[in-house]
Design an enzyme around this catalytic site. Structure first.
Site, PDB file in Angstrom:
ATOM      1  N   VAL A  19     -12.265   0.185   6.366  1.00  0.00           N
ATOM      2  CA  VAL A  19     -13.391  -0.681   5.964  1.00  0.00           C
ATOM      3  C   VAL A  19     -13.654  -0.489   4.471  1.00  0.00           C
ATOM      4  O   VAL A  19     -13.865   0.643   4.012  1.00  0.00           O
ATOM      5  CB  VAL A  19     -14.673  -0.327   6.763  1.00  0.00           C
ATOM      6  CG1 VAL A  19     -15.826  -1.240   6.343  1.00  0.00           C
ATOM      7  CG2 VAL A  19     -14.427  -0.433   8.262  1.00  0.00           C
TER       8      VAL A  19
ATOM      9  N   LYS B 189     -13.415  -4.934  11.205  1.00  0.00           N
ATOM     10  CA  LYS B 189     -14.163  -3.976  10.380  1.00  0.00           C
ATOM     11  C   LYS B 189     -15.575  -3.752  10.907  1.00  0.00           C
ATOM     12  O   LYS B 189     -16.049  -2.611  10.953  1.00  0.00           O
ATOM     13  CB  LYS B 189     -14.204  -4.461   8.933  1.00  0.00           C
ATOM     14  CG  LYS B 189     -12.857  -4.322   8.236  1.00  0.00           C
ATOM     15  CD  LYS B 189     -12.856  -5.051   6.909  1.00  0.00           C
ATOM     16  CE  LYS B 189     -11.545  -4.832   6.162  1.00  0.00           C
ATOM     17  NZ  LYS B 189     -11.394  -5.776   5.047  1.00  0.00           N
TER      18      LYS B 189
ATOM     19  N   ASP C 120      -9.901 -10.024  10.443  1.00  0.00           N
ATOM     20  CA  ASP C 120      -9.971  -8.775   9.678  1.00  0.00           C
ATOM     21  C   ASP C 120     -11.419  -8.270   9.601  1.00  0.00           C
ATOM     22  O   ASP C 120     -11.685  -7.074   9.785  1.00  0.00           O
ATOM     23  CB  ASP C 120      -9.399  -9.041   8.276  1.00  0.00           C
ATOM     24  CG  ASP C 120      -9.443  -7.811   7.399  1.00  0.00           C
ATOM     25  OD1 ASP C 120      -8.726  -6.845   7.705  1.00  0.00           O
ATOM     26  OD2 ASP C 120     -10.213  -7.811   6.408  1.00  0.00           O
TER      27      ASP C 120
ATOM     28  N   ILE D 263       0.845  -1.207   0.000  1.00  0.00           N
ATOM     29  CA  ILE D 263       0.000   0.000   0.000  1.00  0.00           C
ATOM     30  C   ILE D 263       0.883   1.262   0.000  1.00  0.00           C
ATOM     31  O   ILE D 263       0.630   2.203  -0.759  1.00  0.00           O
ATOM     32  CB  ILE D 263      -0.949   0.017   1.228  1.00  0.00           C
ATOM     33  CG1 ILE D 263      -1.756  -1.287   1.307  1.00  0.00           C
ATOM     34  CG2 ILE D 263      -1.861   1.240   1.202  1.00  0.00           C
ATOM     35  CD1 ILE D 263      -2.622  -1.587   0.123  1.00  0.00           C
TER      36      ILE D 263
HETATM   37  N1  LIG Z   1      -4.398  -4.805   0.854  1.00  0.00           N
HETATM   38  C1  LIG Z   1      -5.523  -4.195   0.991  1.00  0.00           C
HETATM   39  O1  LIG Z   1      -6.436  -4.303   0.148  1.00  0.00           O
HETATM   40  C2  LIG Z   1      -5.790  -3.358   2.167  1.00  0.00           C
HETATM   41  C3  LIG Z   1      -4.825  -3.190   3.155  1.00  0.00           C
HETATM   42  N2  LIG Z   1      -5.100  -2.423   4.236  1.00  0.00           N
HETATM   43  C4  LIG Z   1      -4.095  -2.261   5.282  1.00  0.00           C
HETATM   44  O2  LIG Z   1      -2.919  -1.644   4.747  1.00  0.00           O
HETATM   45  C5  LIG Z   1      -1.836  -1.897   5.622  1.00  0.00           C
HETATM   46  C6  LIG Z   1      -0.589  -2.186   4.795  1.00  0.00           C
HETATM   47  O3  LIG Z   1      -0.753  -3.346   4.092  1.00  0.00           O
HETATM   48  P1  LIG Z   1       0.341  -3.825   3.031  1.00  0.00           P
HETATM   49  O4  LIG Z   1       0.906  -2.686   2.329  1.00  0.00           O
HETATM   50  O5  LIG Z   1      -0.287  -4.899   2.259  1.00  0.00           O
HETATM   51  O6  LIG Z   1       1.446  -4.438   3.975  1.00  0.00           O
HETATM   52  P2  LIG Z   1       2.956  -4.867   3.586  1.00  0.00           P
HETATM   53  O7  LIG Z   1       3.303  -6.013   4.437  1.00  0.00           O
HETATM   54  O8  LIG Z   1       3.092  -4.998   2.123  1.00  0.00           O
HETATM   55  O9  LIG Z   1       3.796  -3.609   4.029  1.00  0.00           O
HETATM   56  C7  LIG Z   1       3.934  -3.227   5.342  1.00  0.00           C
HETATM   57  C8  LIG Z   1       5.018  -2.207   5.419  1.00  0.00           C
HETATM   58  O10 LIG Z   1       5.080  -1.740   6.751  1.00  0.00           O
HETATM   59  C9  LIG Z   1       6.423  -1.790   7.189  1.00  0.00           C
HETATM   60  N3  LIG Z   1       6.426  -1.982   8.625  1.00  0.00           N
HETATM   61  C10 LIG Z   1       5.817  -2.935   9.352  1.00  0.00           C
HETATM   62  N4  LIG Z   1       6.045  -2.741  10.650  1.00  0.00           N
HETATM   63  C11 LIG Z   1       6.806  -1.651  10.758  1.00  0.00           C
HETATM   64  C12 LIG Z   1       7.384  -0.928  11.827  1.00  0.00           C
HETATM   65  N5  LIG Z   1       7.218  -1.304  13.088  1.00  0.00           N
HETATM   66  N6  LIG Z   1       8.136   0.162  11.559  1.00  0.00           N
HETATM   67  C13 LIG Z   1       8.318   0.564  10.298  1.00  0.00           C
HETATM   68  N7  LIG Z   1       7.780  -0.066   9.251  1.00  0.00           N
HETATM   69  C14 LIG Z   1       7.043  -1.151   9.470  1.00  0.00           C
HETATM   70  C15 LIG Z   1       7.049  -2.927   6.446  1.00  0.00           C
HETATM   71  O11 LIG Z   1       8.436  -2.785   6.419  1.00  0.00           O
HETATM   72  P3  LIG Z   1       9.423  -3.781   5.599  1.00  0.00           P
HETATM   73  O12 LIG Z   1       9.259  -3.384   4.171  1.00  0.00           O
HETATM   74  O13 LIG Z   1      10.751  -3.426   6.135  1.00  0.00           O
HETATM   75  O14 LIG Z   1       8.941  -5.139   5.906  1.00  0.00           O
HETATM   76  C16 LIG Z   1       6.402  -2.739   5.091  1.00  0.00           C
HETATM   77  O15 LIG Z   1       7.107  -1.809   4.346  1.00  0.00           O
HETATM   78  C17 LIG Z   1      -2.302  -3.027   6.536  1.00  0.00           C
HETATM   79  O16 LIG Z   1      -2.623  -2.498   7.806  1.00  0.00           O
HETATM   80  C18 LIG Z   1      -3.574  -3.528   5.870  1.00  0.00           C
HETATM   81  O17 LIG Z   1      -4.527  -4.015   6.782  1.00  0.00           O
HETATM   82  C19 LIG Z   1      -6.277  -1.783   4.395  1.00  0.00           C
HETATM   83  C20 LIG Z   1      -7.235  -1.865   3.444  1.00  0.00           C
HETATM   84  C21 LIG Z   1      -7.090  -2.701   2.256  1.00  0.00           C
HETATM   85  N1  LIG Z   2      -7.408  -7.971   3.586  1.00  0.00           N
HETATM   86  C1  LIG Z   2      -8.487  -7.088   3.476  1.00  0.00           C
HETATM   87  C2  LIG Z   2      -8.039  -5.836   2.813  1.00  0.00           C
HETATM   88  C3  LIG Z   2      -8.793  -4.685   3.285  1.00  0.00           C
HETATM   89  O1  LIG Z   2      -8.877  -4.321   4.452  1.00  0.00           O
HETATM   90  C4  LIG Z   2      -9.582  -7.708   2.641  1.00  0.00           C
HETATM   91  O2  LIG Z   2      -9.359  -8.765   2.095  1.00  0.00           O
HETATM   92  O3  LIG Z   2     -10.667  -7.152   2.583  1.00  0.00           O
HETATM   93 NA    NA Z   3     -13.547   2.688   2.864  1.00  0.00          NA
END
Ligand SMILES: NC(=O)C1=CN([C@@H]2O[C@H](COP(=O)(O)OP(=O)(O)OC[C@H]3O[C@@H](n4cnc5c(N)ncnc54)[C@H](OP(=O)(O)O)[C@@H]3O)[C@@H](O)[C@H]2O)C=CC1
Ligand SMILES: N[C@@H](CC=O)C(=O)O
Ligand code: NA
Length: 818
Positions: free
Chosen positions: A610, A683, A679, A476
């Site tokens: 959500v 939500k 998850d 993201i």
């Molecule tokens: N995928 C989706 O459709 C949706 C996702 N979300 C939310 O988006 C968020 C991100 O998801 P996503 O991008 O897939 O996750 P990823 O695992 O791809 O990325 C997470 C990132 O966060 C970094 N990170 C984790 N912990 C720490 C920390 N303590 N300090 C600094 N950096 C940290 C990681 O670092 P490193 O690169 O070093 O591992 C990585 O870069 C989640 O909370 C998810 O629930 C919400 C809605 C929809």
């Molecule tokens: N993992 C979640 C992503 C959004 O929060 C989903 O599958 O809906």
């Molecule tokens: Na939304």
């Protein structure tokens, strides 16, 4: 007639003097009638003062300094005057230096330096520079004449800061100029008494000379040639976006200069101002730049504000007490004693309650002021009419100046609002009834933030700067950066928003750059320039930076990061996040974050908690704000589970479908969170809370869909293995539903204070039956949407839609701050 004045840097070196000569020649070529005033070569006046001090204290090596002064002038002669004419000029310069040496010998003998002698010593700077400049110009065939201003500017005997006798001076200037057609090269800074004793005109002295001359000769314009492109909207060292002010009124220049803009010293322009003669500030080193015109009335402007200026370090003295109310003479006594001790007061503020008066002073004098006032008000203090005299330090004053503020409402509102939104506490305020200056006293550590945010808001053609700090550069986070990069031009032009990512971090490295990290090569920079990171260190940096309009974006799924949200909001930094952890923990924590954001006037936004980018949270908040009441929520809130049950077919691998969901970016970083129902539980909990129900996490009943062995899997690979092992179980779930003409949907519902989630077979009549892909659907039954519910449907997971939801939250903060 035009009067030109060249300052110390303009005549400070051979190269700059060449520029000066060129400017003079250009005027001559145009046929302009001009008179030119010169300062001493840059640094010479200070050296003369030092020489005077050395001679008085008997230090003999002052002669060495005199030699250096002579050499510096000789070098100009050697470089700019043809060889055959040089000896005459050398002799001329030598003659002046001899006179200086004689004088210094006298001073060193009597070991006394009166102000009168001091004036005489410093006069040599302008006399030397003007002598040489005259010869340089003459050697280029221009009929020019050295004019010693002591012949035409007559003053009283206040040596060091003499008062001009205008009646006599104007007459002398007019008579002198009536008799000559040669170009007059006039020494700045100096004059003389009626007895022909040399005097100096004090601060801004050569500008003053030009102004006196211009006024006496009724000049069309006075050009002050400096080494900057005129006056600027703010100090460019503090506000990088500051820009040139093309026109300014005398009154504005006066207000701004008082607050530290060192380009000109407007009180010295008073004679020109009185005769309505415009003064133009120009740059010798960039002569085609339009500079700044200072005049009685400025042209119509684009901005209501003309400039923002500051005094970086002040102390505030507060005199307070119930005995001051309605008592006449307290301020007279207060300011009387300050005047008697020659203490300059920068700003005064008294509220109409008369309970306290506070005023700003130079902090170096603060202790002294306290001692003086404690003594002066000893009786009032002992009787309890006045509390102790309190001094507050480490403060700055910011002055927002502009004639456009007069009789124009909303300026103060805007000023206070932008400072408030950025967490800048205002310690004191002053605005005179002239309405062209609003001054606020703030804590010194907020000075840069305050100056930059005010500049950004008042000079509106500039895009508003939003400073972003991103945690998480995973799926993201990186998609968000790409979207910001692609959209930055549009935002700048259409939304007047400049989005700057000033900090980013993942678990390995952090990168901070207050100018903004360019988003085309952030990955390389993070890798090569990034430093070892930790969340506390990153958050500490953010607070140190103390930038205006800051937004913290949490794109992780980290559980501990939440602990930083509150302190960030408290520091007036907005928070945007797709991470659901903060809003799905204890209810009290959720409420506390909401309240902190509200109290601080900043935003805590989480639309993507959500349904990813679908406008679900905003819709609930809108309904709540407008007074609707929620009766029931029914929803499919997992993109992952939607996708799985729309894709899985008997005879295929369930684990592979889960893998595909992960590859498509639908799953949580840990897909066990999706399949365990965690998850979705988060939500529906968040939705219920937004709908006004104070649910705790344990109030959500999860009807689990997974076999126990899958739930128990200790790692993600082990989890996938267990999914493979249980393929028959999933096939069975599916075929049972299909045998009944039903589809499997993982449904979340909330009704009568109860939230339940679980897998449910739905028949063809059910609105959730038709759902495809990774779509989410939410159906809200409320008081207003009772007969037919309000339904929101669409893709509810995936990198692009999620990042764009985060992006929209960020941009809405930009609009809010603007
Ligand atoms: N995928 C989706 O459709 C949706 C996702 N979300 C939310 O988006 C968020 C991100 O998801 P996503 O991008 O897939 O996750 P990823 O695992 O791809 O990325 C997470 C990132 O966060 C970094 N990170 C984790 N912990 C720490 C920390 N303590 N300090 C600094 N950096 C940290 C990681 O670092 P490193 O690169 O070093 O591992 C990585 O870069 C989640 O909370 C998810 O629930 C919400 C809605 C929809
Ligand atoms: N993992 C979640 C992503 C959004 O929060 C989903 O599958 O809906
Ligand atoms: Na939304």
């Amino acid at each position: 007639m035009q009067v030109l004045k060249f300052g110390g840097t303009s005549v400070g070196s051979v190269e700059s003097i060449k520029q000066v000569i060129q400017i003079i020649e250009n005027h001559r070529q145009k046929g302009d009638q001009i008179a030119v005033v010169f300062s001493a070569m840059g640094g010479i006046t200070n050296q003369l003062i030092e020489i005077g001090r050395m001679a008085t204290s008997g230090e003999t090596d002052y002669m060495e300094l005199v030699r250096r002064i002579e050499d510096r002038h000789f070098n100009v002669v050697k470089a700019l005057i043809p060889v055959k004419e040089q000896s005459k000029v050398f002799a001329n310069v030598r003659g002046i230096i001899n006179e200086l040496e004689d004088l210094l010998r006298g001073v060193s003998l009597i070991r006394e330096l009166t102000l009168r002698t001091h004036d005489l010593i410093t006069s040599f700077g302008e006399r030397l520079s003007t002598t040489i400049l005259t010869e340089c110009v003459k050697s280029r065939g221009i009929p020019a004449q050295f004019c010693d201003a002591r012949k035409i500017i007559k003053t009283d005997t206040q040596f060091g800061q003499a008062e001009v006798n205008y009646t006599l001076t104007n007459q002398l200037i007019q008579d002198y100029f009536a008799k000559t057609t040669d170009l007059q090269m006039v020494t700045g800074f100096i004059g003389s008494t009626e007895k022909n004793e040399t005097t100096t005109l004090g601060r801004g002295g050569s500008d003053y000379t030009a102004s006196i001359l211009g006024a006496a000769l009724n000049a069309e314009i006075i050009d002050i040639w400096t080494d900057v492109d005129g006056m600027m909207t703010a100090d460019p060292r503090k506000v990088p976006n500051a820009f040139n002010i093309p026109t300014i009124t005398y009154a504005e220049a006066m207000e701004l200069s008082h607050f530290g803009a060192k380009v000109i010293y407007p009180p010295s322009l008073q004679p020109a101002f009185a005769r309505n003669i415009p003064v133009r500030v120009l740059n010798t080193f960039n002569p085609t730049h339009e500079g700044t015109v200072v005049s009685r009335t400025a042209e119509r402007r684009q901005y209501t504000i003309t400039g923002i200026s500051s005094i970086d370090d002040i102390a505030l003295v507060n005199v307070q007490g119930s005995g001051m109310i309605g008592v006449a003479g307290v301020s007279a006594k207060l300011f009387g004693v300050l005047a008697a001790h020659k203490i300059s007061v920068i700003l005064i503020s008294q509220a109409s309650s008369e309970h306290s008066i506070c005023f700003a002073i130079d902090p170096r004098g603060a202790e002294n002021v306290k001692t003086i006032l404690d003594a002066e008000f000893a009786i009032e203090i002992s009787h309890g009419h006045i509390d102790n005299i309190a001094i507050e330090r480490d403060l700055s004053v910011i002055a927002t100046v502009g004639e456009g503020m007069k009789k124009s409402s909303g300026i103060a509102g805007k000023l206070f609002s932008v400072l408030g939104k950025n967490g800048v506490n205002i310690v004191a305020v002053a605005q005179g009834s002239s309405e062209i200056n609003i001054s606020v006293v703030i804590n010194k550590n907020n000075l840069s933030k305050a100056l930059n945010s005010l500049h950004n808001i008042f000079f509106q053609s500039e895009a508003r700067v939003l400073n972003l700090y991103l945690v998480g550069t995973g799926l993201i986070g990186k998609t968000l950066l790409k979207q910001i990069f692609d959209q930055s031009e549009y935002l700048r032009l259409e939304k007047l928003l400049k989005v700057c990512v000033v900090g980013m971090t993942n678990t390995k490295k952090m990168l901070l750059d207050s100018k903004g990290v360019s988003l085309d090569d952030w990955r390389e920079r993070l890798l090569t320039e990034g430093v070892t990171t930790s969340l506390p260190a990153f958050v500490e940096k953010i607070k140190d930076y103390n930038l205006p309009n800051s937004v913290f974006i949490d794109c992780t799924s980290d559980k501990d990061i939440v602990q930083f949200y509150e302190s960030l909001l408290d520091a007036n930094i907005s928070v945007v996040t797709p991470n659901k952890v903060a809003n799905s923990g204890p209810y009290a924590e959720y409420r506390r974050l909401q309240r902190t954001a509200l109290n601080r006037g900043v935003k805590f936004l989480y639309e993507t908690n959500v349904g990813a980018g679908l406008p679900i949270i905003n819709t609930v908040q809108g309904l709540m704000t407008s007074g609707d009441r929620f009766l029931k929520i029914e929803a499919i809130l997992s993109g992952t589970l939607s996708f799985i049950f729309n894709t899985f077919r008997p005879g295929t691998s369930f684990a592979d479908v889960v893998r595909e969901a992960k590859e498509k970016g639908y799953t949580e970083p840990d897909p066990r969170d999706d399949l365990s129902g965690q998850d979705v539980a988060r939500k529906i909990l968040i939705l219920a809370r937004e709908a006004g129900f104070p649910l705790e996490p344990e109030d959500v009943t999860i009807n689990n869909l997974l076999p126990q062995s899958c739930l128990d899997a200790p790692t993600i690979p082990a989890f996938f293995e267990e999914l493979e092992n249980n393929n028959a179980y999933f096939e069975n779930l599916l075929s049972t539903a299909e045998a009944n003409g039903e589809k499997l949907r993982f449904v979340a519902s909330f009704e009568n204070n109860k939230a339940t989630i679980g897998l449910r077979p739905v028949s063809a009549e059910h609105p959730f039956y038709q759902l495809t892909g990774a779509d989410n659907i939410v159906s809200f039954t409320t008081e207003r949407y009772k007969d037919r519910p309000l339904v929101i449907k669409g893709p509810g997971a995936g990198a692009e839609v999620t990042a764009s939801g985060v992006f929209a939250d960020v941009v809405s903060i930009g609009s809010y701050l603007a």
